[in-house]
Design an enzyme around this catalytic site. Structure first.
Site, short mmCIF file in Angstrom:
data_model
loop_
_atom_site.label_atom_id
_atom_site.label_comp_id
_atom_site.label_asym_id
_atom_site.label_seq_id
_atom_site.Cartn_x
_atom_site.Cartn_y
_atom_site.Cartn_z
N GLU A 232 -69.71 -43.04 12.13
CA GLU A 232 -70.16 -44.35 11.63
C GLU A 232 -70.87 -45.18 12.69
O GLU A 232 -71.79 -45.95 12.38
CB GLU A 232 -68.97 -45.14 11.08
CG GLU A 232 -68.44 -44.63 9.74
CD GLU A 232 -67.41 -43.51 9.89
OE1 GLU A 232 -66.78 -43.15 8.89
OE2 GLU A 232 -67.24 -43.00 11.02
N ALA B 179 -70.29 -40.40 3.17
CA ALA B 179 -70.60 -41.27 2.04
C ALA B 179 -71.79 -40.73 1.25
O ALA B 179 -72.57 -39.92 1.74
CB ALA B 179 -70.90 -42.68 2.54
N GLU C 70 -61.71 -39.26 6.94
CA GLU C 70 -60.66 -40.24 6.66
C GLU C 70 -59.81 -39.81 5.47
O GLU C 70 -58.59 -40.05 5.44
CB GLU C 70 -61.27 -41.62 6.44
CG GLU C 70 -61.78 -42.24 7.75
CD GLU C 70 -62.43 -43.59 7.56
OE1 GLU C 70 -61.96 -44.57 8.15
OE2 GLU C 70 -63.43 -43.68 6.82
N GLY D 193 -66.04 -40.88 5.91
CA GLY D 193 -65.02 -41.05 4.89
C GLY D 193 -64.37 -39.74 4.49
O GLY D 193 -63.21 -39.70 4.08
#
Length: 700
Positions: free
Chosen positions: A123, A61, A103, A100
């Site tokens: 995370e 992020a 992901e 992310g």
């Protein structure tokens, strides 16, 4: 310049991302990916490659967007667009694909990676869980057991490991783009299907009975009281038991719960606190760092050997200085043993071990340190001995060599006074075991030069430590605060608690170990010997050490003697309560005139934590720490403070300084103001209804 570009190479569309330095998932990057995927559905491409320019794939992020209102498209929308593409999308990974970023890669239909790449879902380290499908897609590829380990630990894994878990389809040994194009051409030629992970099913029949329950029990021991790891297990259970979209909904609900929790706030605070700790107020930005190409270490015992390993691991040669060859060989043997243990755990290869050992040598002659760039003294805590050593170093080392002491509490200026170069003297306080513990307290003497301070802070990062700058006082930051914490644990003990109660309270709250267990691990004789060098008035109230001294007098030194506050199994080191200790406690209470009483768990917790907080406030007033968050970093990385509480100063802010002040005032009424006088800074902030964090902002 756009952060996303697109070009057709034959019939393959290549989407390149460029958002330096780490291709963080900023709004512009999300928008660019979303638009590029959408536009490519209508062009002549047969497949799409998603790769990044610069040093890494999407590394997570964009931290500059933390706490700001979200902007569309959200990460989940970008992932849906990728996964829904009518053309296969291949992620080409180099550097690190984290959070992310990974992901995004999991939303792609295939994944290839450079051999040096790493992937991960970290995370949990911020008190969160993957919020864009990570908990649903990983178990569908890697299996449930592997997914539980991978996501709850949060550690990046190598491309090779990821391939073995089916998370990566092809490892590229040479040029990433060329390799990705070749892999994609194979997929086109083989008419590879659109392989959407969401469409894969997990066969619940293949999952061992009790897997989730057993894993939760293990987590209770490893991550006491932490919310996110347990929620990750719930999400992976949902991946097994529910359709994909319902699993995603569960993941999102629990992600939001974690995001709004005090635990995640604390862990995110630590994330930024660690980065702030690197910054030294008042140092010129263009300061020149001294070059450190070789190291000398005085003493090859447990601490000296551990320090040497840090530098050898970073490729920096080390010379160990000892009193004789026997001591040198003993020290080198321990270092060899430690490297062998690391090798057996798979943390390094035999070749790496041999290389590290080749960088460490021993000598008994101080003149062999004539050309080193830094010397770290790591002998036992005797100020006269340290001064004698620094006088020798002053004569033996070249001008400009940094002379550092690893003392944990002695006066840096007294040590520097033994030299003719006090500007080159600094404290570098490592924590034991030095080759494992992350914290390094860099202690500034009154005459330490700016470039010496800057070099020590930079060098800490070179050897993968977390540096915190401290001022010069007894115990600096960490051990100065440890004294009132230890004092209150001893007073609770003599006033009515038991070792088991005190340790259970603090461990249940999240401390890595309780204070009595820590004492046994370190050795009760350490504090005893230190007290013997003090006059009676400097030792303080006998009630704060008489029990420990009585145990030492019985030969109960802690784990190393098989007994301290507890008895220890000689084979397993498992600890057991010992009625003999209770008799010692009661006898000492009688001698000191203390009438024992029932002490609640709440009182124990409040006395130990508020003692830390109050001393922390005094340390800030005295300018020993640059900022409250530095104290938090010291206590989390050096003293086993629970990370999900954020450190003592953040914890105080989270419960409110008015409440802390009221608790301390109550203890002052009960026990007197010799120990419980509230720090003036705490009084001021409590009256103004402010936090330590707000105070820090006003000081910057």
């Amino acid at each position: 310049m756009s952060s996303v570009s697109y070009e057709l190479i034959g019939d393959i569309g290549v989407i390149k991302l460029n958002n330096p330095p780490v291709n963080a998932l900023s709004h512009s990057l999300r928008e660019g990916i979303w638009g590029a995927i959408k536009s490519a559905q209508e062009d002549a491409s047969k497949t799409l490659i998603l790769l990044c320019e610069g040093r890494t794939f999407i590394a997570g992020a964009d931290i500059t967007e933390f706490g700001k209102p979200p902007q569309a498209p959200a990460l989940s929308e970008v992932i849906t667009e990728i996964e829904s593409s009518c053309k296969p999308v291949i992620a080409a990974i180099h550097g690190t694909a984290l959070g992310g970023g990974f992901e995004i890669a999991l939303a792609c239909h295939y994944r290839c990676a450079a051999a040096s790449a790493k992937v991960g879902l970290p995370e949990v380290k911020l008190g969160l869980l993957p919020g864009a499908g990570g908990t649903q897609r990983v178990p569908r590829l890697a299996g449930v057991a592997a997914a539980l380990e991978f996501i709850t630990k949060g550690n990046p894994i190598s491309a090779e490991k990821a391939a073995s878990m089916q998370l990566i389809d092809r490892i590229i040994d040479d040029d990433l783009l060329a390799g990705a194009l070749a892999f994609t051409r194979e997929l086109i030629d083989n008419k590879a299907p659109l392989r959407r992970i969401r469409d894969m099913e997990i066969d619940a029949a293949n999952i061992p009975d009790g897997l989730f329950a057993d894993f939760r029990k293990g987590l209770e021991k490893k991550s006491r009281g932490q919310l996110a790891p347990q929620h990750i297990v719930t999400c992976i259970e949902a991946a097994v038991q529910q359709p994909f979209d319902k699993g995603l909904a569960k993941e999102l609900d629990l992600f939001v719960e974690c995001l709004l929790s005090s635990q995640s706030a604390a862990l995110r605070h630590l994330f930024f606190a660690e980065r702030s700790a690197n910054k030294v107020k008042g140092l010129p930005k263009d300061i020149t760092i001294r070059e450190i190409r070789s190291i000398g270490i005085i003493g090859s015992g447990t601490m000296g050997g551990g320090i040497a390993m840090n530098f050898a691991n970073a490729g920096i040669p080390v010379k160990l200085v000892e009193i004789d060859q026997t001591a040198i060989q003993r020290g080198l043997a321990v270092i060899d043993k430690n490297y062998t243990i690391s090798m057996q755990k798979g943390k390094l290869t035999e070749e790496q071990k041999a290389h590290c050992l080749s960088l460490i040598s021993g000598t008994i002659d101080y003149s062999d340190l004539a050309d080193v760039d830094l010397v770290i003294e790591a002998v036992f805590e005797n100020i006269a001995l340290k001064q004698e050593i620094f006088t020798k170093l002053d004569h033996s080392c070249k001008p400009g060599t940094i002379l550092a002491t690893n003392t944990s509490y002695q006066d840096i200026d007294q040590i520097a006074a033994a030299t003719n170069r006090p500007e080159d003297v600094i404290g570098m306080h490592f924590f034991s075991p030095a080759n494992v513990m992350k914290l390094l307290e860099v202690v500034r003497g009154s005459q330490s030069a700016d470039d010496v301070i800057a070099t020590a802070m930079q060098l800490a990062k070179t050897i993968k430590k977390v540096p915190v700058l401290a001022g010069n006082c007894y115990g600096f930051i960490g051990n100065r605060m440890l004294r009132p914490y230890g004092r209150e644990s001893q007073l609770c003990l003599i006033e009515g608690a038991t070792p088991e109660q005190i340790d259970t309270v603090m461990q249940s709250w999240g401390m890595a170990m309780g204070p009595m267990a820590v004492g046994d691990l370190a050795g009760l004789d350490i504090g005893y010997k230190a007290r013997q060098n003090l006059c009676e008035s400097d030792r303080g109230d006998p009630k704060t050490y008489c029990i420990a001294d009585a145990l030492v007098g019985m030969g109960r030194l802690g784990q190393k003697s098989g007994a301290g506050y507890y008895r220890y199994d000689p084979e397993t080191r498992a600890r057991h309560s010992d009625p003999a200790v209770q008799k010692v406690i009661e006898a000492q209470a009688k001698i000191q005139g203390v009438k024992r009483r029932k002490i609640s768990d709440e009182e124990i917790l409040n006395r130990l934590t508020c003692a830390l907080i109050n001393e922390g406030a005094k340390i800030l007033e005295d300018g020993i720490a640059q900022r409250p968050s530095d104290i938090d970093v010291v206590y989390v990385y050096g003293y086993g403070f629970p990370p999900h509480r954020g450190g003592p100063m953040h914890y105080a802010d989270s419960i409110g300084l008015k409440k802390v002040y009221e608790i301390i005032c109550r203890f002052r009424e009960q026990h007197g103001d010799i120990y419980w006088a509230p720090a003036p800074l705490l009084i001021e902030l409590a009256q103004e209804d402010k936090t330590f964090a707000q105070w820090a902002e006003s000081q910057s």
